[in-house]
Scaffold this motif. Structure first.
Motif, PDB file in Angstrom:
ATOM      1  N   HIS A 252       0.822  -1.215   0.000  1.00 27.95           N
ATOM      2  CA  HIS A 252       0.000   0.000   0.000  1.00 27.95           C
ATOM      3  C   HIS A 252       0.853   1.261   0.000  1.00 27.95           C
ATOM      4  N   GLN A 253       2.033   1.218   0.634  1.00 27.94           N
ATOM      5  CA  GLN A 253       2.921   2.373   0.604  1.00 27.94           C
ATOM      6  C   GLN A 253       3.496   2.581  -0.794  1.00 27.94           C
ATOM      7  N   VAL A 254       3.871   1.480  -1.437  1.00 27.74           N
ATOM      8  CA  VAL A 254       4.400   1.570  -2.802  1.00 27.74           C
ATOM      9  C   VAL A 254       3.327   2.106  -3.748  1.00 27.74           C
ATOM     10  N   ALA A 255       2.093   1.597  -3.601  1.00 26.55           N
ATOM     11  CA  ALA A 255       0.995   2.052  -4.456  1.00 26.55           C
ATOM     12  C   ALA A 255       0.730   3.540  -4.259  1.00 26.55           C
ATOM     13  N   ALA A 256       0.780   3.997  -3.008  1.00 27.00           N
ATOM     14  CA  ALA A 256       0.539   5.416  -2.730  1.00 27.00           C
ATOM     15  C   ALA A 256       1.639   6.287  -3.330  1.00 27.00           C
ATOM     16  N   LYS A 257       2.888   5.848  -3.207  1.00 24.83           N
ATOM     17  CA  LYS A 257       4.005   6.611  -3.775  1.00 24.83           C
ATOM     18  C   LYS A 257       3.950   6.608  -5.296  1.00 24.83           C
ATOM     19  N   LEU A 258       3.563   5.483  -5.878  1.00 28.58           N
ATOM     20  CA  LEU A 258       3.431   5.400  -7.329  1.00 28.58           C
ATOM     21  C   LEU A 258       2.330   6.345  -7.819  1.00 28.58           C
ATOM     22  N   TRP A 259       1.203   6.328  -7.145  1.00 25.34           N
ATOM     23  CA  TRP A 259       0.094   7.207  -7.527  1.00 25.34           C
ATOM     24  C   TRP A 259       0.487   8.677  -7.383  1.00 25.34           C
ATOM     25  N   GLU A 260       1.212   8.978  -6.322  1.00 24.72           N
ATOM     26  CA  GLU A 260       1.686  10.352  -6.129  1.00 24.72           C
ATOM     27  C   GLU A 260       2.624  10.766  -7.263  1.00 24.72           C
ATOM     28  N   GLY A 261       3.528   9.874  -7.638  1.00 23.84           N
ATOM     29  CA  GLY A 261       4.472  10.195  -8.707  1.00 23.84           C
ATOM     30  C   GLY A 261       3.816  10.354 -10.059  1.00 23.84           C
ATOM     31  N   LEU A 262       2.681   9.670 -10.260  1.00 21.00           N
ATOM     32  CA  LEU A 262       1.993   9.732 -11.549  1.00 21.00           C
ATOM     33  C   LEU A 262       1.007  10.889 -11.637  1.00 21.00           C
ATOM     34  N   THR A 263       0.431  11.296 -10.512  1.00 22.76           N
ATOM     35  CA  THR A 263      -0.687  12.248 -10.582  1.00 22.76           C
ATOM     36  C   THR A 263      -0.494  13.523  -9.769  1.00 22.76           C
ATOM     37  N   ALA A 264       0.406  13.532  -8.804  1.00 20.97           N
ATOM     38  CA  ALA A 264       0.480  14.680  -7.883  1.00 20.97           C
ATOM     39  C   ALA A 264       1.210  15.877  -8.477  1.00 20.97           C
ATOM     40  N   GLN A 265       1.983  15.677  -9.552  1.00 17.75           N
ATOM     41  CA  GLN A 265       2.704  16.789 -10.170  1.00 17.75           C
ATOM     42  C   GLN A 265       2.335  16.891 -11.641  1.00 17.75           C
ATOM     43  N   ALA A 266       2.660  18.027 -12.209  1.00 15.54           N
ATOM     44  CA  ALA A 266       2.494  18.175 -13.652  1.00 15.54           C
ATOM     45  C   ALA A 266       3.434  17.218 -14.367  1.00 15.54           C
ATOM     46  N   VAL A 267       3.029  16.772 -15.533  1.00 18.00           N
ATOM     47  CA  VAL A 267       3.838  15.771 -16.246  1.00 18.00           C
ATOM     48  C   VAL A 267       5.174  16.339 -16.697  1.00 18.00           C
ATOM     49  N   THR A 268       5.313  17.671 -16.694  1.00 19.15           N
ATOM     50  CA  THR A 268       6.588  18.293 -17.060  1.00 19.15           C
ATOM     51  C   THR A 268       7.513  18.468 -15.860  1.00 19.15           C
ATOM     52  N   SER A 269       7.011  18.173 -14.660  1.00 21.77           N
ATOM     53  CA  SER A 269       7.822  18.308 -13.455  1.00 21.77           C
ATOM     54  C   SER A 269       8.856  17.192 -13.377  1.00 21.77           C
ATOM     55  N   LYS A 270      10.041  17.528 -12.904  1.00 21.45           N
ATOM     56  CA  LYS A 270      11.091  16.531 -12.775  1.00 21.45           C
ATOM     57  C   LYS A 270      10.882  15.624 -11.565  1.00 21.45           C
ATOM     58  N   ARG A 271       9.812  15.832 -10.839  1.00 16.43           N
ATOM     59  CA  ARG A 271       9.421  14.919  -9.766  1.00 16.43           C
ATOM     60  C   ARG A 271       8.335  13.948 -10.227  1.00 16.43           C
ATOM     61  N   SER A 272       7.879  14.130 -11.454  1.00 15.04           N
ATOM     62  CA  SER A 272       6.801  13.299 -11.987  1.00 15.04           C
ATOM     63  C   SER A 272       7.359  12.025 -12.613  1.00 15.04           C
ATOM     64  N   LEU A 273       6.755  10.906 -12.286  1.00 15.46           N
ATOM     65  CA  LEU A 273       7.159   9.645 -12.900  1.00 15.46           C
ATOM     66  C   LEU A 273       6.747   9.582 -14.369  1.00 15.46           C
TER      67      LEU A 273
ATOM     68  N   TYR B 212       7.073  12.120 -16.424  1.00 13.97           N
ATOM     69  CA  TYR B 212       8.196  12.794 -17.086  1.00 13.97           C
ATOM     70  C   TYR B 212       9.387  11.843 -17.218  1.00 13.97           C
ATOM     71  N   HIS B 213       9.760  11.207 -16.123  1.00 12.13           N
ATOM     72  CA  HIS B 213      10.901  10.296 -16.158  1.00 12.13           C
ATOM     73  C   HIS B 213      10.597   9.063 -17.018  1.00 12.13           C
ATOM     74  N   GLY B 214       9.332   8.626 -16.990  1.00 11.42           N
ATOM     75  CA  GLY B 214       8.953   7.495 -17.844  1.00 11.42           C
ATOM     76  C   GLY B 214       9.095   7.821 -19.316  1.00 11.42           C
TER      77      GLY B 214
END
Length: 288
Positions: free
Chosen positions: A62-83, A85-87
């Motif tokens: 559940h922690q991994v899922a929450a972090k994954l969801w945060e990385g996919l949706t919590a930032q703009a896709v152009t942010s360097k914290r966004s998964l 963007y890195h994907g």
């Protein structure tokens, strides 16, 4: 539904084992903290404590899922914290290497099938090349690229990805191009077919099932090669770079989220290859 039950059963088993391993591996920190405070820990206290650590040895699902969801949706896709963007950075390198691997694999396969000397000389070296660990050859590729004046990190990543992806294409295409039996080849000769006509009408269609099967392996291998290529190049962008950053800064959740994002990307790429296979089969009149 019946087909999904075995998959769901395996997934449930993995989750149960994962949670049990989480309690076991993260319990050492809980017991250590309790010993420092001079108290004992009950099972009712242990389980929640192992499931909500900031830097767990093994993060629970559940922690991994929450972090994954945060990385996919919590930032703009152009942010360097966004998964996302890195994907995309990893996806771009994967496609470059994948395309290069296809060209190299198909080209060598055609030469090996056409010329016996290529079969005797090149094929053994192609097999031997796959025994070299990619983690050992990646820094060498980077060093050579810098020496010959190739700037940037995209070309070394593409070379590493192509190194891993060309081999399944090569082997499968050789097998596919040689799939027609001698009777079929002799029949085309009696009809006066040229070597190019034999290739287009017989060898190429016969190789397509092998080709697309190899692409599903090759695209996954190209993704692995790209991620590995991002590690020794000092990259700060890409899913491999996110894994490295999580490891260096003691943030396992970042590493695990990037790992699952890579798995999702691999799944999407394989689905895309399967879709292209269906289009090619429909174009060539092949029945599913």
């Amino acid at each position: 539904m019946k087909r999904a039950l075995p998959v769901l059963a395996v997934l449930l088993g993995i989750l149960v084992l994962w949670y049990l391993a989480t309690v076991w591996m993260n319990s050492a920190w809980v017991y250590d903290q309790a010993a420092r405070e001079g108290r004992t820990v009950t099972l009712a206290e242990l389980i929640p404590a192992t499931m909500a650590q900031d830097r767990p040895l093994l993060p629970p699902p559940h922690q991994v899922a929450a972090k994954l969801w945060e990385g996919l949706t919590a930032q703009a896709v152009t942010s360097k914290r966004s998964l996302v963007y890195h994907g995309f950075i990893t996806f771009r390198g994967t496609m470059f290497g994948f395309a290069l691997g296809i060209v190299l694999g198909v080209g060598l396969a055609l030469a090996i099938v056409r010329f016996r000397v290529m079969d005797l000389s090149v094929m053994p070296w192609a097999i031997i090349s796959q025994t070299v660990p990619i983690v050992a050859i990646a820094p060498m590729i980077l060093a050579v690229s810098n020496k010959v004046g190739i700037d940037g990190r995209e070309v070394p990543k593409a070379i590493i990805a192509a190194y891993l992806s060309f081999f399944p294409v090569l082997v499968s295409m050789v097998k596919g191009l040689r799939a027609p039996d001698q009777m079929q080849l002799d029949l085309l000769k009696t009809w006066g077919a040229s070597e190019m006509q034999t290739f287009r009408k017989l060898r190429l269609p016969a190789s397509m099932p092998y080709f697309f099967a190899s692409l599903k392996v090759a695209v996954a291998a190209a993704l692995v090669g790209t991620i590995v290529g991002e590690l020794p190049t000092g990259a700060v962008e890409g899913l491999g770079a996110r894994m490295l950053i999580g490891s260096q800064y003691g943030e396992p959740l970042i590493t695990w989220a990037a790992l699952f994002a890579s798995a999702m990307l691999a799944g999407l790429l394989i689905v895309a290859v399967a879709w292209l296979e269906r289009l090619a089969n429909a174009k060539m009149g092949v029945r599913a």
